[in-house]
Motif scaffolding. Structure first.
Motif, PDB file in Angstrom:
ATOM      1  N   ARG A 260     -17.286   5.507   5.482  1.00 54.27           N
ATOM      2  CA  ARG A 260     -17.096   5.978   4.063  1.00 54.27           C
ATOM      3  C   ARG A 260     -18.417   5.198   3.492  1.00 54.27           C
ATOM      4  O   ARG A 260     -19.370   4.084   3.937  1.00 54.27           O
TER       5      ARG A 260
ATOM      6  N   GLY B 170     -13.489   2.528  -1.858  1.00 50.71           N
ATOM      7  CA  GLY B 170     -13.316   3.007  -0.441  1.00 50.71           C
ATOM      8  C   GLY B 170     -12.541   3.550  -0.032  1.00 50.71           C
ATOM      9  O   GLY B 170     -12.462   4.372   1.070  1.00 50.71           O
ATOM     10  N   ALA B 171     -11.070   2.943  -1.036  1.00 50.12           N
ATOM     11  CA  ALA B 171      -9.768   3.759  -0.079  1.00 50.12           C
ATOM     12  C   ALA B 171      -9.414   5.339  -0.348  1.00 50.12           C
ATOM     13  O   ALA B 171     -10.124   5.218  -1.539  1.00 50.12           O
ATOM     14  N   GLY B 172      -8.667   6.220   0.212  1.00 46.24           N
ATOM     15  CA  GLY B 172      -8.769   7.085  -0.076  1.00 46.24           C
ATOM     16  C   GLY B 172      -6.892   7.143  -0.842  1.00 46.24           C
ATOM     17  O   GLY B 172      -6.664   6.153  -0.596  1.00 46.24           O
TER      18      GLY B 172
ATOM     19  N   HIS C 103      -3.621  -3.240   4.653  1.00 42.40           N
ATOM     20  CA  HIS C 103      -3.615  -2.577   5.975  1.00 42.40           C
ATOM     21  C   HIS C 103      -3.210  -3.439   6.938  1.00 42.40           C
ATOM     22  O   HIS C 103      -3.760  -3.781   8.396  1.00 42.40           O
TER      23      HIS C 103
ATOM     24  N   GLU D 178       0.853   9.787   3.759  1.00 43.17           N
ATOM     25  CA  GLU D 178      -0.721  10.289   2.997  1.00 43.17           C
ATOM     26  C   GLU D 178      -2.042   9.072   3.716  1.00 43.17           C
ATOM     27  O   GLU D 178      -3.299   9.559   3.786  1.00 43.17           O
ATOM     28  N   GLU D 179      -1.249   8.511   5.179  1.00 43.97           N
ATOM     29  CA  GLU D 179      -2.524   7.147   5.572  1.00 43.97           C
ATOM     30  C   GLU D 179      -2.630   8.151   6.899  1.00 43.97           C
ATOM     31  O   GLU D 179      -4.014   8.374   7.412  1.00 43.97           O
TER      32      GLU D 179
ATOM     33  N   ASP E 153       1.056  -1.035  -0.149  1.00 46.20           N
ATOM     34  CA  ASP E 153      -0.003  -0.066   0.204  1.00 46.20           C
ATOM     35  C   ASP E 153       0.817   1.303   0.032  1.00 46.20           C
ATOM     36  O   ASP E 153       1.309   1.299   1.380  1.00 46.20           O
TER      37      ASP E 153
ATOM     38  N   GLN F  43      -7.395  -2.529  -3.166  1.00 48.95           N
ATOM     39  CA  GLN F  43      -7.537  -3.177  -1.375  1.00 48.95           C
ATOM     40  C   GLN F  43      -9.153  -3.624  -1.317  1.00 48.95           C
ATOM     41  O   GLN F  43     -10.063  -3.564  -0.252  1.00 48.95           O
TER      42      GLN F  43
HETATM   43  O1  HGY Z   1      -7.266   5.010   4.800  1.00 47.57           O
HETATM   44  C1  HGY Z   1      -7.294   4.872   2.909  1.00 47.57           C
HETATM   45  O2  HGY Z   1      -8.208   5.114   3.018  1.00 47.57           O
HETATM   46  C2  HGY Z   1      -5.590   4.421   2.462  1.00 47.57           C
HETATM   47  O3  HGY Z   1      -5.815   3.234   2.070  1.00 47.57           O
HETATM   48  N1  HGY Z   1      -5.305   5.940   2.518  1.00 47.57           N
END
Ligand code: HGY
Ligand code: MN
Ligand code: MN
Length: 399
Positions: free
Chosen positions: A281, A345-347, A372, A119-120, A85, A188
């Motif tokens: 989300r 759904g992941a940012g 994750h 980023e996280e 990731d 993911q």
């Molecule tokens: O948390 C998230 O959606 C990504 O993995 N940054």
């Protein structure tokens, strides 16, 4: 350098020997190791590395300037994150440039490899902090004041790493020089797992956000305080966790409470405070609002019932992202019309940059869908397919 060599050289950096997961938090020693790896990898390709004012890294193939095509991802991790990731996008970017070089390809535009910082949001709480600062989506003063779990501010952490926090903020010149950003990322989820294709194209990102909830009670003795006399913040916290699950299930959304801190943390005492983080989300904004409203109403009602204080604060939100349709079609034309197009759904930083320039994403198949987690995985052949896809896309966009 080829993918395998790049990948292997990054693998040990910031890995916890006990869990096998990564703890590459922004502006820590582990992350500095990742930054050093980035500069070495760029240099092996003959590319220089620049910092922008927000601590994001940029390696340029060709002279930085207008019309650039950018690719990359992030190197920081969640607590005990997987190897893929973020790093998969950066390693694949360098490997794709190496591949294009071997093919004798000469870009007619500058090509940039970026690694965005925090980023996280694992250390300072705001996800995609580096790209949000770059685009002006976060106030630099507020960012400088963000603190980690030990009370260290972002400004202090940057100074410690010999970066100047006064430089934080939007960089219009850099943004104006970018014509497109294409981020490759491990999938993911399991949408590609059952298909005979290793690479997909992102359609968009669900709206999502992170809220910090602080329940304040009255510390007391666990063995002597009558139940009726307690102001125990753990109880409304527990009710909130269950309400989040129920609201998400009721509306086809996702809601998670995974990070929690109880103060002062004695096993034989009632907590003085419980801090928890809600991650929510949903496929659309109205549903997300509904879920968050329901959870917040349940939290307030439970806090009242137990005579506990509640303060809720939004830490970061990202509205619905629909990636640039023209760029998406171009990727489809390069990779084949049958290439699957998937929502997530992941940012991602690509979602933040989408507010300012055309962006797109490539997803590499994840056989289990796990992310994750130290168990996150992609097959080597699929990673190679990702590099080939990214190289083809860069050749098309920068040729
Ligand atoms: O948390 C998230 O959606 C990504 O993995 N940054
Ligand atoms: Mn992530
Ligand atoms: Mn990521």
């Amino acid at each position: 350098m080829e993918f395998d060599e790049l990948w292997e050289s990054l693998l040990p950096v910031g890995r916890d020997p006990g869990t096998g997961g990564y703890r590459r938090y922004a502006w820590t020693e582990a992350e500095a190791g990742c930054r050093a790896w980035f500069a070495r990898s760029a240099s092996a390709l003959g590319l220089g590395t620049d910092y922008d004012g927000n601590g994001n890294l940029w390696a340029w193939w060709g002279r930085p300037g207008p019309g650039a095509i950018a690719t990359g991802s992030h190197l920081d991790s969640v607590p005990d994150g997987g190897a893929f990731d973020g790093p998969l996008g950066v390693v694949s970017a360098f490997a794709a440039i190496g591949e294009l070089r071997r093919q004798g390809f000469r870009p007619t535009r500058p090509v940039a490899v970026a690694a965005f910082t925090e980023e996280e949001g694992a250390r300072f709480g705001v996800a995609c902090l580096g790209s949000r600062l770059l685009t002006g989506a976060v106030d630099p003063d507020a960012a400088r004041g963000l603190t980690d779990a030990d009370g260290v501010s972002l400004a202090e952490a940057m100074r410690e790493a010999e970066r100047d926090p006064a430089q934080l903020g939007p960089d219009e010149e850099l943004l104006a020089s970018l014509d497109a950003y294409v981020e490759l990322h491990i999938e993911q989820g399991r949408a590609l797992a059952g298909l005979d294709t290793a690479v997909g194209i992102a359609e968009g990102i669900w709206p999502h956000g992170r809220w910090r909830l602080e329940f304040t009670g009255r510390p007391d003795h666990a063995g002597t305080t009558r139940l009726a006399d307690r102001h125990d913040p753990m109880l409304p916290y527990a009710a909130t966790v269950l309400a989040a699950r129920e609201a998400a299930a009721g509306h086809g959304a996702l809601a998670t409470v995974s990070k929690v801190v109880a103060e002062p943390g004695g096993a034989n005492g009632i907590s003085s405070a419980v801090r928890a983080w809600l991650d929510a989300r949903a496929p659309d904004q109205a549903t997300l609002d509904l879920v968050v409203d329901e959870v917040s109403a349940a939290a307030q009602a439970a806090a009242r019932e137990h005579g506990v204080g509640l303060e809720a604060r939004r830490e970061s939100v990202t509205p619905l992202v629909a990636f640039d349709p023209g760029l998406r079609d171009r990727l489809s034309a390069v990779l084949g019309a049958g290439t699957p197009v998937l929502p997530t759904g992941a940012g991602h930083d690509a979602g933040v940059l989408a507010a300012r320039l055309p962006t797109a994403m490539l997803f590499v198949r994840n056989p289990t869908g796990v992310s994750h987690s130290p168990a996150e995985y992609a097959e080597p052949a699929d990673c190679q397919a990702g590099v080939a896809a990214l190289a083809a896309v860069l050749a098309d966009l920068a040729g």
